[in-house]
Design a protein around this motif. Structure first.
Motif, PDB file in Angstrom:
ATOM      1  N   ASP A 137       0.823  -1.206   0.000  1.00 16.01           N
ATOM      2  CA  ASP A 137       0.000   0.000   0.000  1.00 16.01           C
ATOM      3  C   ASP A 137       0.867   1.270   0.000  1.00 16.01           C
ATOM      4  N   GLY A 138       0.354   2.336   0.565  1.00 18.77           N
ATOM      5  CA  GLY A 138       1.100   3.584   0.633  1.00 18.77           C
ATOM      6  C   GLY A 138       0.727   4.595  -0.430  1.00 18.77           C
ATOM      7  N   GLY A 139      -0.095   4.183  -1.411  1.00 19.80           N
ATOM      8  CA  GLY A 139      -0.521   5.109  -2.448  1.00 19.80           C
ATOM      9  C   GLY A 139       0.626   5.754  -3.196  1.00 19.80           C
ATOM     10  N   SER A 140       0.457   7.014  -3.543  1.00 18.32           N
ATOM     11  CA  SER A 140       1.430   7.706  -4.388  1.00 18.32           C
ATOM     12  C   SER A 140       2.751   7.999  -3.686  1.00 18.32           C
ATOM     13  N   CYS A 141       2.881   7.627  -2.440  1.00 21.58           N
ATOM     14  CA  CYS A 141       4.180   7.772  -1.770  1.00 21.58           C
ATOM     15  C   CYS A 141       5.147   6.672  -2.203  1.00 21.58           C
ATOM     16  N   PHE A 142       4.646   5.656  -2.889  1.00 19.42           N
ATOM     17  CA  PHE A 142       5.493   4.556  -3.337  1.00 19.42           C
ATOM     18  C   PHE A 142       5.120   4.186  -4.767  1.00 19.42           C
ATOM     19  N   PHE A 143       6.070   4.298  -5.670  1.00 22.20           N
ATOM     20  CA  PHE A 143       5.831   3.864  -7.039  1.00 22.20           C
ATOM     21  C   PHE A 143       7.154   3.448  -7.665  1.00 22.20           C
TER      22      PHE A 143
END
Length: 171
Positions: A145-151
């Protein structure tokens, strides 16, 4: 100052693996037989180069470790910014990526079976990264998870194209 401009000023490299390494007189090679290699004088608070090895085989099929030149790190940043812009044009809400400067970057360079240089770029929100991810300079940061903090995204430096951009889900 744009950190890629700083890369051109230096041919001496430092290593998180313990030994000092030097580029060729023309600044054309960076050895990657240590845990992490970053050009001296660059903004090492924002990124690290992690050599590809056996544990990373899931990233690429039939790839071999490659070296990154200081100029190529600047190219990665430029192509990454373009990929992020394209991504943000297509999404809304929590999937919108933050400005590039907000992320730490982990770069894993390889050469594929066609001889093309590809860099796996793993990005995560900087903030207190050194507190949460103490080994981020030598080990890929992987979270659920973490959304847009991790890509992450793959950038083909030979064709100058990015692909497989994936933003983590929201938990």
């Amino acid at each position: 100052m744009h950190f890629s401009a700083l890369l051109f000023l230096s041919v001496t490299l430092t290593s998180c693996g313990g030994k000092k390494q030097t580029a060729s007189p023309a600044g054309t090679t960076i050895t990657t037989d240590v845990k992490s290699v970053t050009p001296a004088g660059s903004d090492t608070s924002r990124y690290t180069v992690i050599p590809f090895n056996e544990r990373d085989k899931w990233l690429f099929n039939n790839a071999k470790p490659a070296e990154l030149l200081p100029k190529e790190i600047g190219d990665v940043e430029s192509l990454l910014a373009d990929a992020m812009l394209e991504h943000n044009k297509m999404v809304k809400g929590v999937m919108v990526l933050k400005p590039l400067e907000k992320y730490k970057l982990q770069l894993v360079p390889v050469t594929n079976e066609k001889g093309e240089k590809i860099v796996y770029v793993n990005c995560f929100c900087g903030g207190n990264a050194n507190s949460y991810f103490k080994n981020w300079r030598t080990e890929l940061v992987m979270v659920d998870d973490g959304g847009s903090c991790f890509f992450n995204v793959k950038i083909n430096l030979t064709t100058r194209k990015s692909y497989d951009l994936m933003v983590n889900g929201v938990g």
